[in-house]
Scaffold this active site. Sequence first.
Site: not given
Length: 261
Positions: A154, A235, A158, A233
């Site tokens: 990642h 990011h 998030d 969500h």
Amino acid sequence: MGTRAAGKHRGSSRLSKKTAGIAGIAALATTGVIGSFAAPAFAADNDNAIQDTGLNAVVVGDDLAGDIEAQAAAQQHAAEAAAAKAQAEAEAKQKAAEAKRIAEVKAKAEREAKERAAREAERKRLNTFVSPLADSYVSTQYKAGGGMWSSGSHTGIDFHAASGTVVRAVGLGTVVEAGWGGAYGNNVVIKHADGTYTQYGHLASLSVSKGQQVTPGQQIGLSGSTGNSSGPHLHFEARTGSDYGSDINPITYLRSHGVSL
């Protein structure tokens, strides 16, 4: 040539004395010295009256002189009172003008102090960083592994967010990208004053455009699930450059700018 009998000279008759007195008074009246005071000199000629001795004009003159002196004193007193009043009014005006000047100086100083305080408050606000979402939390950490990310980990964090939640610029900056970002879906990239960049991905809609300047906390879009996303969500990434691959730890970045997560 005949000779007159010896004897005393004849005194002036009463009529001649009176005539002289009248003549003296008339002379004074002619010069404007007396007016109404002439009448008492000619009171009825009776046994109780003051005899006209020829000195009546002198007596009346003395009385008139006293009256004139009293009148002059009254006039002088009135003039002095008027002068004192004028001076008091002038001093009152001067004091009022000075009080007004002091009030204006004080008001100006207070106004300038408020303006300085407002500018300082605005400067602090513009240099302040905030969280991209209010009342949220990090649901996926930076560098978390998994097959969902092309890099194998990642590249950001998030934030938990329902669809349509307001997304905010974390700090003062200029929008360098606003639109479709492939796997990021609808996204916004902002360049900040310190040369760093922040990215906001998977937005449902955008509220800014490229080239626009934004301030801390300003709405830049609404959260969603566009692009490569498993659900609504936000990011969020922090970068040293505008391109993919220049990411840095977003939590460390935000905390270094005073944001508590």
